[in-house]
Motif scaffolding. Structure first.
Motif, PDB file in Angstrom:
ATOM      1  N   LEU A  27       0.824  -1.205   0.000  1.00 48.35           N
ATOM      2  CA  LEU A  27       0.000   0.000   0.000  1.00 48.35           C
ATOM      3  C   LEU A  27       0.865   1.265   0.000  1.00 48.35           C
ATOM      4  O   LEU A  27       0.505   2.272  -0.622  1.00 48.35           O
ATOM      5  N   LEU A  28       2.026   1.221   0.642  1.00 48.56           N
ATOM      6  CA  LEU A  28       2.918   2.389   0.610  1.00 48.56           C
ATOM      7  C   LEU A  28       3.539   2.569  -0.779  1.00 48.56           C
ATOM      8  O   LEU A  28       3.768   3.702  -1.212  1.00 48.56           O
ATOM      9  N   ILE A  29       3.792   1.478  -1.489  1.00 46.49           N
ATOM     10  CA  ILE A  29       4.265   1.579  -2.874  1.00 46.49           C
ATOM     11  C   ILE A  29       3.193   2.259  -3.726  1.00 46.49           C
ATOM     12  O   ILE A  29       3.491   3.173  -4.503  1.00 46.49           O
ATOM     13  N   ARG A  38       7.926   6.345  -9.972  1.00 46.14           N
ATOM     14  CA  ARG A  38       7.736   5.336 -11.017  1.00 46.14           C
ATOM     15  C   ARG A  38       8.894   4.345 -11.103  1.00 46.14           C
ATOM     16  O   ARG A  38       8.749   3.299 -11.701  1.00 46.14           O
ATOM     17  N   ARG A  39      10.021   4.676 -10.517  1.00 48.18           N
ATOM     18  CA  ARG A  39      11.204   3.824 -10.653  1.00 48.18           C
ATOM     19  C   ARG A  39      11.520   3.099  -9.348  1.00 48.18           C
ATOM     20  O   ARG A  39      11.278   3.611  -8.254  1.00 48.18           O
ATOM     21  N   PHE A  40      12.130   1.913  -9.518  1.00 50.12           N
ATOM     22  CA  PHE A  40      12.490   1.087  -8.379  1.00 50.12           C
ATOM     23  C   PHE A  40      13.289   1.894  -7.350  1.00 50.12           C
ATOM     24  O   PHE A  40      12.984   1.869  -6.157  1.00 50.12           O
ATOM     25  N   GLY A  41      14.297   2.617  -7.815  1.00 49.73           N
ATOM     26  CA  GLY A  41      15.148   3.392  -6.915  1.00 49.73           C
ATOM     27  C   GLY A  41      14.387   4.462  -6.152  1.00 49.73           C
ATOM     28  O   GLY A  41      14.711   4.750  -4.992  1.00 49.73           O
ATOM     29  N   SER A  55      11.376  -5.625  -4.438  1.00 45.56           N
ATOM     30  CA  SER A  55      11.321  -6.349  -5.699  1.00 45.56           C
ATOM     31  C   SER A  55      10.172  -7.354  -5.699  1.00 45.56           C
ATOM     32  O   SER A  55       9.414  -7.435  -6.674  1.00 45.56           O
ATOM     33  N   ASP A  56      10.026  -8.104  -4.605  1.00 48.15           N
ATOM     34  CA  ASP A  56       8.939  -9.079  -4.503  1.00 48.15           C
ATOM     35  C   ASP A  56       7.574  -8.402  -4.584  1.00 48.15           C
ATOM     36  O   ASP A  56       6.678  -8.871  -5.276  1.00 48.15           O
ATOM     37  N   ARG A  57       7.393  -7.305  -3.847  1.00 48.61           N
ATOM     38  CA  ARG A  57       6.102  -6.615  -3.839  1.00 48.61           C
ATOM     39  C   ARG A  57       5.778  -6.041  -5.210  1.00 48.61           C
ATOM     40  O   ARG A  57       4.660  -6.168  -5.695  1.00 48.61           O
ATOM     41  N   VAL A  62       2.652  -6.105 -10.187  1.00 52.70           N
ATOM     42  CA  VAL A  62       2.602  -6.170 -11.659  1.00 52.70           C
ATOM     43  C   VAL A  62       1.823  -7.415 -12.078  1.00 52.70           C
ATOM     44  O   VAL A  62       0.925  -7.352 -12.921  1.00 52.70           O
ATOM     45  N   GLN A  63       2.154  -8.544 -11.465  1.00 53.68           N
ATOM     46  CA  GLN A  63       1.471  -9.814 -11.779  1.00 53.68           C
ATOM     47  C   GLN A  63      -0.035  -9.710 -11.568  1.00 53.68           C
ATOM     48  O   GLN A  63      -0.828 -10.245 -12.346  1.00 53.68           O
ATOM     49  N   GLU A  64      -0.446  -8.972 -10.541  1.00 51.33           N
ATOM     50  CA  GLU A  64      -1.866  -8.843 -10.204  1.00 51.33           C
ATOM     51  C   GLU A  64      -2.552  -7.674 -10.908  1.00 51.33           C
ATOM     52  O   GLU A  64      -3.714  -7.389 -10.672  1.00 51.33           O
ATOM     53  N   GLY A  65      -1.815  -6.967 -11.775  1.00 52.49           N
ATOM     54  CA  GLY A  65      -2.425  -5.934 -12.594  1.00 52.49           C
ATOM     55  C   GLY A  65      -2.616  -4.588 -11.926  1.00 52.49           C
ATOM     56  O   GLY A  65      -3.366  -3.750 -12.429  1.00 52.49           O
ATOM     57  N   VAL A  66      -1.911  -4.336 -10.824  1.00 52.78           N
ATOM     58  CA  VAL A  66      -1.976  -3.021 -10.165  1.00 52.78           C
ATOM     59  C   VAL A  66      -1.029  -2.051 -10.864  1.00 52.78           C
ATOM     60  O   VAL A  66      -1.314  -0.859 -10.974  1.00 52.78           O
TER      61      VAL A  66
END
Length: 152
Positions: A27-29, A38-41, A55-57, A62-66
């Motif tokens: 939720l914080l992401i 927008r970027r990992f960093g 990375s896991d979250r 992404v896998q779940e379409g969020v």
């Protein structure tokens, strides 16, 4: 350590939602994405979360379409995380949690971040639930229609 029960196929919409975004990092992401990250960093710097957890979250979201992984907006070889329509649909959830936190988790006068309307610069009004005919709606005015319990 006991394994957590999956709520992925639960009959309750809230349980399924919590399966997807119920941990604090997810939720914080999403919150940070609404703030323009927008970027990992950027997420890692903002949250201070371990890279493997982030990375896991992100992979799960992404896998779940969020989120969608998209080419970087600056034309570099990097990829960015863009909220999908499903992800943008979490905005009222994020705002509702923010308003609840403001009302219940800060001492009077204690400074905190404030969500403002971009055009007016005014604080966003608290979310109000209303009946179909516009009257204020409280928890006591609702009932959940649960599915009948079936035997295995």
């Amino acid at each position: 350590m006991a394994r957590r029960k999956s709520l992925r196929f639960d009959a309750c919409p809230m349980a399924r939602a919590l399966e997807l975004i119920g941990d604090q990092w997810s939720l914080l992401i999403v919150r940070d994405a609404f703030d323009g990250m927008r970027r990992f960093g950027e997420f890692q710097q903002s949250l201070g979360v371990a890279k493997n957890i982030l990375s896991d979250r992100l992979k799960y979201l992404v896998q779940e379409g969020v989120f969608d992984l998209v080419p970087a907006s600056d034309g570099s070889l990097y990829q960015e995380y863009a909220l999908t329509a499903k992800g943008r649909g979490l905005f009222p959830v994020v705002v509702g949690l923010r308003h609840w936190g403001e009302a219940n988790l800060f001492a009077p006068g204690e400074p905190h971040s404030v969500l403002l309307e971009r055009d007016s610069g005014q604080p966003v009004a608290p979310i109000e639930l209303r009946t179909r005919d516009g009257k204020p709606l409280d928890a006591a005015d609702t009932v959940v229609q649960k599915l009948p319990v079936t035997s295995p």
